[in-house]
Motif scaffolding. Structure first.
Motif, PDB file in Angstrom:
ATOM      1  N   LEU A 126      20.107  84.472  52.088  1.00 18.35           N
ATOM      2  CA  LEU A 126      21.386  84.264  52.758  1.00 18.35           C
ATOM      3  C   LEU A 126      22.282  83.408  51.868  1.00 18.35           C
ATOM      4  N   TRP A 127      23.536  83.865  51.692  1.00 15.08           N
ATOM      5  CA  TRP A 127      24.422  83.239  50.712  1.00 15.08           C
ATOM      6  C   TRP A 127      25.763  82.861  51.333  1.00 15.08           C
ATOM      7  N   TYR A 128      26.351  81.804  50.758  1.00 13.45           N
ATOM      8  CA  TYR A 128      27.759  81.500  50.979  1.00 13.45           C
ATOM      9  C   TYR A 128      28.564  82.082  49.826  1.00 13.45           C
ATOM     10  N   GLY A 129      29.752  82.572  50.146  1.00 12.96           N
ATOM     11  CA  GLY A 129      30.701  82.972  49.121  1.00 12.96           C
ATOM     12  C   GLY A 129      31.921  82.072  49.212  1.00 12.96           C
ATOM     13  N   TYR A 130      32.392  81.544  48.076  1.00 15.90           N
ATOM     14  CA  TYR A 130      33.554  80.669  48.028  1.00 15.90           C
ATOM     15  C   TYR A 130      34.607  81.282  47.111  1.00 15.90           C
ATOM     16  N   ALA A 131      35.801  81.514  47.657  1.00 20.50           N
ATOM     17  CA  ALA A 131      36.905  82.058  46.874  1.00 20.50           C
ATOM     18  C   ALA A 131      38.037  81.033  46.820  1.00 20.50           C
ATOM     19  N   ASP A 132      38.379  80.593  45.627  1.00 17.93           N
ATOM     20  CA  ASP A 132      39.420  79.585  45.421  1.00 17.93           C
ATOM     21  C   ASP A 132      40.723  80.287  45.085  1.00 17.93           C
ATOM     22  N   THR A 133      41.741  80.146  45.953  1.00 18.39           N
ATOM     23  CA  THR A 133      43.038  80.775  45.720  1.00 18.39           C
ATOM     24  C   THR A 133      44.029  79.826  45.054  1.00 18.39           C
ATOM     25  N   GLY A 134      43.618  78.582  44.827  1.00 21.18           N
ATOM     26  CA  GLY A 134      44.520  77.576  44.282  1.00 21.18           C
ATOM     27  C   GLY A 134      44.959  76.600  45.351  1.00 21.18           C
ATOM     28  N   GLU A 135      45.385  77.130  46.516  1.00 16.79           N
ATOM     29  CA  GLU A 135      45.795  76.285  47.627  1.00 16.79           C
ATOM     30  C   GLU A 135      44.711  76.156  48.688  1.00 16.79           C
ATOM     31  N   ASP A 136      43.860  77.170  48.787  1.00 19.88           N
ATOM     32  CA  ASP A 136      42.815  77.185  49.811  1.00 19.88           C
ATOM     33  C   ASP A 136      41.501  77.635  49.200  1.00 19.88           C
ATOM     34  N   VAL A 137      40.425  77.371  49.940  1.00 17.62           N
ATOM     35  CA  VAL A 137      39.122  77.932  49.619  1.00 17.62           C
ATOM     36  C   VAL A 137      38.662  78.735  50.835  1.00 17.62           C
ATOM     37  N   TRP A 138      38.337  79.998  50.610  1.00 17.94           N
ATOM     38  CA  TRP A 138      37.859  80.866  51.676  1.00 17.94           C
ATOM     39  C   TRP A 138      36.332  80.929  51.602  1.00 17.94           C
ATOM     40  N   VAL A 139      35.672  80.750  52.762  1.00 19.34           N
ATOM     41  CA  VAL A 139      34.215  80.680  52.811  1.00 19.34           C
ATOM     42  C   VAL A 139      33.681  81.746  53.763  1.00 19.34           C
ATOM     43  N   ALA A 140      32.584  82.396  53.364  1.00 20.49           N
ATOM     44  CA  ALA A 140      31.926  83.371  54.230  1.00 20.49           C
ATOM     45  C   ALA A 140      30.437  83.358  53.931  1.00 20.49           C
ATOM     46  N   ASN A 141      29.662  84.059  54.742  1.00 16.84           N
ATOM     47  CA  ASN A 141      28.233  84.168  54.490  1.00 16.84           C
ATOM     48  C   ASN A 141      27.791  85.619  54.573  1.00 16.84           C
ATOM     49  N   SER A 142      26.766  85.937  53.817  1.00 16.55           N
ATOM     50  CA  SER A 142      26.222  87.296  53.817  1.00 16.55           C
ATOM     51  C   SER A 142      24.756  87.234  53.422  1.00 16.55           C
ATOM     52  N   SER A 143      23.939  88.051  54.097  1.00 21.46           N
ATOM     53  CA  SER A 143      22.508  88.102  53.826  1.00 21.46           C
ATOM     54  C   SER A 143      22.164  89.392  53.103  1.00 21.46           C
ATOM     55  N   LEU A 144      21.140  89.298  52.286  1.00 23.41           N
ATOM     56  CA  LEU A 144      20.654  90.482  51.593  1.00 23.41           C
ATOM     57  C   LEU A 144      20.199  91.548  52.585  1.00 23.41           C
ATOM     58  N   PHE A 145      19.818  91.115  53.791  1.00 23.91           N
ATOM     59  CA  PHE A 145      19.338  92.041  54.811  1.00 23.91           C
ATOM     60  C   PHE A 145      20.431  92.482  55.780  1.00 23.91           C
ATOM     61  N   ASP A 146      21.678  92.067  55.541  1.00 25.62           N
ATOM     62  CA  ASP A 146      22.768  92.516  56.399  1.00 25.62           C
ATOM     63  C   ASP A 146      22.949  94.030  56.282  1.00 25.62           C
ATOM     64  N   PRO A 147      23.251  94.715  57.387  1.00 20.37           N
ATOM     65  CA  PRO A 147      23.594  96.136  57.280  1.00 20.37           C
ATOM     66  C   PRO A 147      24.875  96.306  56.469  1.00 20.37           C
ATOM     67  N   LEU A 148      24.961  97.382  55.735  1.00 18.75           N
ATOM     68  CA  LEU A 148      26.131  97.609  54.888  1.00 18.75           C
ATOM     69  C   LEU A 148      27.417  97.749  55.703  1.00 18.75           C
ATOM     70  N   THR A 149      27.277  98.023  57.004  1.00 21.90           N
ATOM     71  CA  THR A 149      28.452  98.195  57.856  1.00 21.90           C
ATOM     72  C   THR A 149      28.988  96.862  58.385  1.00 21.90           C
ATOM     73  N   ARG A 150      28.259  95.757  58.138  1.00 21.50           N
ATOM     74  CA  ARG A 150      28.709  94.462  58.664  1.00 21.50           C
ATOM     75  C   ARG A 150      30.012  94.038  58.013  1.00 21.50           C
ATOM     76  N   ILE A 151      30.949  93.599  58.851  1.00 17.11           N
ATOM     77  CA  ILE A 151      32.237  93.098  58.363  1.00 17.11           C
ATOM     78  C   ILE A 151      32.114  91.599  58.126  1.00 17.11           C
ATOM     79  N   ILE A 152      32.349  91.171  56.912  1.00 16.11           N
ATOM     80  CA  ILE A 152      32.239  89.756  56.548  1.00 16.11           C
ATOM     81  C   ILE A 152      33.480  89.011  57.032  1.00 16.11           C
ATOM     82  N   THR A 153      33.273  87.898  57.725  1.00 15.96           N
ATOM     83  CA  THR A 153      34.364  87.075  58.243  1.00 15.96           C
ATOM     84  C   THR A 153      34.568  85.865  57.337  1.00 15.96           C
ATOM     85  N   TRP A 154      35.830  85.648  56.936  1.00 19.28           N
ATOM     86  CA  TRP A 154      36.152  84.554  56.024  1.00 19.28           C
ATOM     87  C   TRP A 154      36.833  83.418  56.776  1.00 19.28           C
ATOM     88  N   GLN A 155      36.460  82.183  56.426  1.00 24.61           N
ATOM     89  CA  GLN A 155      37.076  80.990  57.000  1.00 24.61           C
ATOM     90  C   GLN A 155      37.938  80.314  55.937  1.00 24.61           C
TER      91      GLN A 155
END
Length: 249
Positions: free
Chosen positions: A110-139
């Motif tokens: 299970l992983w966190y993903g961090y995307a730095d846009t310069g003004e914000d950081v967007w965070v989400a999580n995804s597991s290797l066992f997640d179904p490919l149809t799962r929609i990832i939600t970003w905070q």
């Protein structure tokens, strides 16, 4: 040991004294029992086995092979989940400057993903066992880079910016300027929607001098408030296996 450190989120400066660039591949959590246990079993076998030397030493050799093979698998896990994160970011129209993936506590599934846009950081999580149809939600986590006057011009500022690789948040707690390294998440985790405000961030640093004008010449670690009882271990377990958290009524 330095090669293992290079695989963690902390990383290590393996090129000193020629460069202080930290090598942090980020495929292994700083404590991962799936790496340690095979080594421990092999060591115990070698220490207490009554077989001949040839068979006793096989314990540590096999333990090392199994643990090293696991490290290779974590790289594959990181690559697979990274592809999902990048696809999701594109689908959500999030344009980023830097992107990293970080394993959640005690596993590399299970992983966190961090995307730095310069003004914000967007965070989400995804597991290797997640179904490919799962929609990832970003905070969205505002960095608040403009909260402190002249931030970035002091010795402490530069050191913390270098260490965090730009994945940070600035905050004020009772008038005290605070620097937060987002890569090491929170005691309450990012596995559930969570307000950016809070004192449960794992790595927090109080900036000195205590002034909003800066520049900041020193800092001290203050750590998170609260204990590990705040961490949603049940959610972590479900998410590792690709299951969604049970909704509380």
């Amino acid at each position: 040991h330095w090669m293992i450190d290079s695989l963690t989120t902390y990383g290590t400066q393996i090129f000193l004294p020629f460069s202080n660039h930290p090598v942090n591949i980020g495929s292994v959590f700083i404590i991962d029992p799936l790496y340690t246990i095979p080594l421990l079993i092999g060591l115990l076998w070698t220490l207490f086995s009554r077989l001949g030397k040839q068979y006793r030493t096989a314990g540590v050799r096999i333990g090392l092979i199994v643990s090293s093979a696991y490290l290779v698998l974590t790289l594959g896990s990181k690559f697979a989940v990274k592809q999902r994160f990048e696809t999701s970011l594109a689908d959500h129209g999030i344009v980023y400057e830097h992107f990293i993936t970080v394993p959640t506590p005690f596993n590399s599934i299970l992983w966190y993903g961090y995307a730095d846009t310069g003004e914000d950081v967007w965070v989400a999580n995804s597991s290797l066992f997640d179904p490919l149809t799962r929609i990832i939600t970003w905070q969205r986590i505002p960095k608040n880079a403009n909260l402190l006057d002249n931030f970035g011009s002091g010795i402490a500022d530069q050191r913390l910016l270098w260490f965090s690789r730009g994945f940070y948040r600035l905050d004020l707690v009772d008038g005290q300027p605070i620097f937060i390294d987002l890569r090491f998440a929170r005691l309450k985790s990012w596995l559930l929607p969570l307000s950016p405000e809070g004192n449960d961030y794992t790595f927090r640093y109080a900036l000195k001098p205590k002034s909003l004008k800066g520049p900041y010449q020193d800092f001290r670690g203050i750590g998170p408030e609260g204990g590990f009882d705040q961490f949603p271990w049940d959610v972590l377990w479900r998410r590792i296996w690709g299951l969604e958290p049970i909704q509380q009524r």
